[in-house]
Scaffold this motif. Structure first.
Motif, PDB file in Angstrom:
ATOM      1  N   THR A 228      16.844  58.623  46.216  1.00  0.00           N
ATOM      2  CA  THR A 228      15.455  57.903  46.303  1.00  0.00           C
ATOM      3  C   THR A 228      14.245  59.309  46.499  1.00  0.00           C
ATOM      4  O   THR A 228      14.755  60.443  46.442  1.00  0.00           O
ATOM      5  N   TRP A 229      13.129  58.928  46.241  1.00  0.00           N
ATOM      6  CA  TRP A 229      12.036  59.721  46.281  1.00  0.00           C
ATOM      7  C   TRP A 229      11.693  60.499  47.619  1.00  0.00           C
ATOM      8  O   TRP A 229      11.262  61.625  47.704  1.00  0.00           O
ATOM      9  N   ALA A 230      12.176  59.791  48.485  1.00  0.00           N
ATOM     10  CA  ALA A 230      12.029  60.295  50.094  1.00  0.00           C
ATOM     11  C   ALA A 230      12.998  61.671  49.881  1.00  0.00           C
ATOM     12  O   ALA A 230      12.765  62.638  50.497  1.00  0.00           O
TER      13      ALA A 230
ATOM     14  N   ALA B 283      10.391  44.183  43.716  1.00  0.00           N
ATOM     15  CA  ALA B 283       9.011  44.762  43.797  1.00  0.00           C
ATOM     16  C   ALA B 283       9.013  46.341  44.170  1.00  0.00           C
ATOM     17  O   ALA B 283       9.163  46.624  45.419  1.00  0.00           O
ATOM     18  N   LYS B 284       9.497  47.084  43.216  1.00  0.00           N
ATOM     19  CA  LYS B 284       9.880  48.704  43.387  1.00  0.00           C
ATOM     20  C   LYS B 284       9.281  49.335  42.526  1.00  0.00           C
ATOM     21  O   LYS B 284       9.875  49.935  41.672  1.00  0.00           O
ATOM     22  N   THR B 285       7.917  49.779  42.484  1.00  0.00           N
ATOM     23  CA  THR B 285       7.320  50.520  41.428  1.00  0.00           C
ATOM     24  C   THR B 285       8.105  50.871  40.078  1.00  0.00           C
ATOM     25  O   THR B 285       8.440  51.656  39.603  1.00  0.00           O
ATOM     26  N   MET B 286       8.398  49.706  39.517  1.00  0.00           N
ATOM     27  CA  MET B 286       9.481  49.473  38.357  1.00  0.00           C
ATOM     28  C   MET B 286       8.493  49.634  37.140  1.00  0.00           C
ATOM     29  O   MET B 286       7.570  48.534  36.955  1.00  0.00           O
ATOM     30  N   THR B 287       8.833  50.431  36.294  1.00  0.00           N
ATOM     31  CA  THR B 287       7.959  50.639  34.924  1.00  0.00           C
ATOM     32  C   THR B 287       8.616  49.475  33.928  1.00  0.00           C
ATOM     33  O   THR B 287       9.815  49.341  33.842  1.00  0.00           O
ATOM     34  N   ILE B 288       7.666  48.832  33.352  1.00  0.00           N
ATOM     35  CA  ILE B 288       8.294  47.954  32.159  1.00  0.00           C
ATOM     36  C   ILE B 288       8.432  48.351  30.975  1.00  0.00           C
ATOM     37  O   ILE B 288       7.539  49.420  30.548  1.00  0.00           O
TER      38      ILE B 288
ATOM     39  N   ALA C  66      18.018  51.186  45.857  1.00  0.00           N
ATOM     40  CA  ALA C  66      17.720  52.281  45.067  1.00  0.00           C
ATOM     41  C   ALA C  66      17.320  52.046  43.864  1.00  0.00           C
ATOM     42  O   ALA C  66      17.496  51.002  43.287  1.00  0.00           O
ATOM     43  N   SER C  67      16.475  53.071  43.375  1.00  0.00           N
ATOM     44  CA  SER C  67      15.927  52.689  41.979  1.00  0.00           C
ATOM     45  C   SER C  67      16.881  52.443  41.084  1.00  0.00           C
ATOM     46  O   SER C  67      16.684  51.529  40.020  1.00  0.00           O
ATOM     47  N   ALA C  68      18.182  53.053  40.941  1.00  0.00           N
ATOM     48  CA  ALA C  68      18.908  52.892  39.849  1.00  0.00           C
ATOM     49  C   ALA C  68      19.912  51.445  40.087  1.00  0.00           C
ATOM     50  O   ALA C  68      20.700  51.134  39.083  1.00  0.00           O
TER      51      ALA C  68
ATOM     52  N   GLU D 221      13.719  48.903  26.998  1.00  0.00           N
ATOM     53  CA  GLU D 221      15.172  49.030  27.250  1.00  0.00           C
ATOM     54  C   GLU D 221      15.360  48.140  28.612  1.00  0.00           C
ATOM     55  O   GLU D 221      16.405  47.633  28.660  1.00  0.00           O
ATOM     56  N   ARG D 222      14.574  48.260  29.555  1.00  0.00           N
ATOM     57  CA  ARG D 222      14.737  47.396  30.800  1.00  0.00           C
ATOM     58  C   ARG D 222      14.741  45.603  30.361  1.00  0.00           C
ATOM     59  O   ARG D 222      15.357  44.931  31.043  1.00  0.00           O
ATOM     60  N   ARG D 223      13.967  45.528  29.530  1.00  0.00           N
ATOM     61  CA  ARG D 223      13.658  44.218  29.036  1.00  0.00           C
ATOM     62  C   ARG D 223      14.811  43.542  28.423  1.00  0.00           C
ATOM     63  O   ARG D 223      15.157  42.412  28.245  1.00  0.00           O
TER      64      ARG D 223
ATOM     65  N   THR E 147       7.220  62.476  39.069  1.00  0.00           N
ATOM     66  CA  THR E 147       7.324  60.930  38.712  1.00  0.00           C
ATOM     67  C   THR E 147       5.847  60.375  38.776  1.00  0.00           C
ATOM     68  O   THR E 147       4.975  61.067  38.283  1.00  0.00           O
ATOM     69  N   ASP E 148       5.721  59.318  38.787  1.00  0.00           N
ATOM     70  CA  ASP E 148       4.569  58.566  39.043  1.00  0.00           C
ATOM     71  C   ASP E 148       3.405  59.098  40.021  1.00  0.00           C
ATOM     72  O   ASP E 148       4.023  59.336  41.317  1.00  0.00           O
ATOM     73  N   ASP E 149       2.209  59.111  39.714  1.00  0.00           N
ATOM     74  CA  ASP E 149       1.191  59.600  40.690  1.00  0.00           C
ATOM     75  C   ASP E 149       1.225  58.545  41.807  1.00  0.00           C
ATOM     76  O   ASP E 149       0.793  59.432  42.988  1.00  0.00           O
TER      77      ASP E 149
HETATM   78  N1  GLU Z   1       8.256  54.103  37.893  1.00  0.00           N
HETATM   79  C1  GLU Z   1       9.632  54.513  37.682  1.00  0.00           C
HETATM   80  C2  GLU Z   1      10.662  53.632  37.288  1.00  0.00           C
HETATM   81  O1  GLU Z   1      10.563  52.564  37.163  1.00  0.00           O
HETATM   82  C3  GLU Z   1       9.992  55.321  39.105  1.00  0.00           C
HETATM   83  C4  GLU Z   1       9.837  54.313  40.417  1.00  0.00           C
HETATM   84  C5  GLU Z   1      11.036  54.218  41.336  1.00  0.00           C
HETATM   85  O2  GLU Z   1      12.138  55.151  40.873  1.00  0.00           O
HETATM   86  O3  GLU Z   1      10.906  53.484  41.905  1.00  0.00           O
HETATM   87  O4  GLU Z   1      11.928  54.296  36.964  1.00  0.00           O
END
Ligand code: GLU
Length: 331
Positions: free
Chosen positions: A234-236, A163-168, A146-148, A171-173, A252-254
């Motif tokens: 989830t986005w679904a 590998a999950k649409t993860m924004t850099i 899950a994203s979280a 904070e995360r770094r 969220t992201d396009d």
């Molecule tokens: N890009 C956003 C993020 O990293 C949303 C992507 C997602 O939830 O997978 O938090």
């Protein structure tokens, strides 16, 4: 006899409670009685673990932590079989690359309806890393995240890469490392066609679905504090609650929204970019050899035409194919 496993029964109960809380909590938003004009109906349950964000919850801090350019990453030292390092060697000794991703994210990582294999832009980028590291794109094991749970999975090393649409972000770094940028997304809004919603300003007083543990949640709360927010895992899940009219929009992201829109022709992306969302491959902190290796693979994908082919294969609905994102190196 009720044969539903306890976890399912508990999930349904939690969903029912959350539904009651969310729908009851909409007093500040649009009047749920609006629905009455289309006839009597029973409200369907919300997805398990859906949770309204209470409007009195503290807003995320207005300023993000500073770390210079968060997208600057380590220069590749080559991505061939000769590359060595403690993390690279451990993956080779195991013989499989462990990749954390979403298994229900249309366009990025989802089940091919015919073969059942996990396919998509993120899945294929991960396969290219496995190809360079282990000699085959199939020496890979996908773990559903899950994203979280992305940062935690890397910190606990239950996966080698995410590998999950993860924004850099800065904070995360603090917790994980990132490759160079492999896709530039933009935060936008998805609504039902003819809803009258044209962007984030129209979401004041409306119900918006966002996934917990994402940059999207913080962004919507900051940019549109007058929205009533529902978080789901989830986005679904967000597409389902939009289809059930339990929310008015998803934000969220396009790139992710294009995947949802592709599954429902009655939805559309609206409004301008609310923020740039540069995606990176998540890598455990201090795994510098792996960061350099992955950056070597991304360099190859940018220059040998693979990136462009993958973009055209999966993300053509986003518009004309851009150039691959140029990498920024910090040393
Ligand atoms: N890009 C956003 C993020 O990293 C949303 C992507 C997602 O939830 O997978 O938090």
């Amino acid at each position: 006899m009720n044969t539903a496993p306890m976890s399912t029964a508990r999930g349904l109960l939690a969903a029912a409670l959350a539904a009651t809380a969310f729908l009851g909590g909409c007093a500040a938003g649009p009047d749920p009685a609006d629905h009455a004009t289309i006839g009597t109906y029973t409200e369907p349950p919300l997805p398990a673990n859906a949770s309204p964000v209470h409007t009195d919850a503290p807003l995320p801090s207005g300023t993000e932590p500073e770390c210079g350019d968060p997208t600057a990453s380590l220069r590749p030292t080559g991505s061939g079989r000769a590359a060595r390092g403690p993390n690279i060697d451990a993956i080779r000794a195991r013989g499989r690359l462990l990749v954390g991703l979403d298994t229900g994210s249309n366009l990025f990582s989802f089940r091919d309806p015919v073969s059942g294999a996990i396919v998509g832009f993120d899945a294929d980028i991960a396969r290219e890393i496995a190809r360079d590291l282990l000699g085959s794109p199939d020496l890979i094991e996908f773990r559903s995240l899950a994203s979280a749970d992305r940062e935690k999975a890397l910190q606990e090393r239950t996966v080698d890469v995410v590998a999950k649409t993860m924004t850099i972000t800065c904070e995360r770094r603090k917790k994980v490392a990132f490759s160079t940028v492999y896709l530039r997304a933009d935060h936008r809004v998805l609504a039902m066609k003819n809803s009258g919603i044209t962007g984030i300003t129209d979401l004041a007083g409306k119900r918006v679905c966002v996934v917990s543990g994402t940059t999207s949640l913080d962004r919507v709360r900051r940019e549109q504090p007058a929205a009533t927010i529902l978080t789901v895992p989830t986005w679904a899940d967000c597409l389902v609650v939009l289809q059930q009219r339990q929310v008015d929009a998803v934000s969220t992201d396009d790139a992710i929204l294009a995947g949802l829109a592709g599954q429902d022709p009655y939805t559309e992306l609206v409004g301008d970019s609310i923020s740039a969302e540069p995606y990176g491959i998540g890598i455990p902190k201090d795994a510098d050899d792996l960061v350099r290796f992955v950056n070597g693979t991304l360099e190859r994908l940018r220059t040998d035409g693979t990136w462009t082919r993958l973009y055209q294969q999966w993300l053509a609905s986003l518009g004309p194919t851009p150039d691959p994102p140029a990498p920024t190196y910090e040393d």
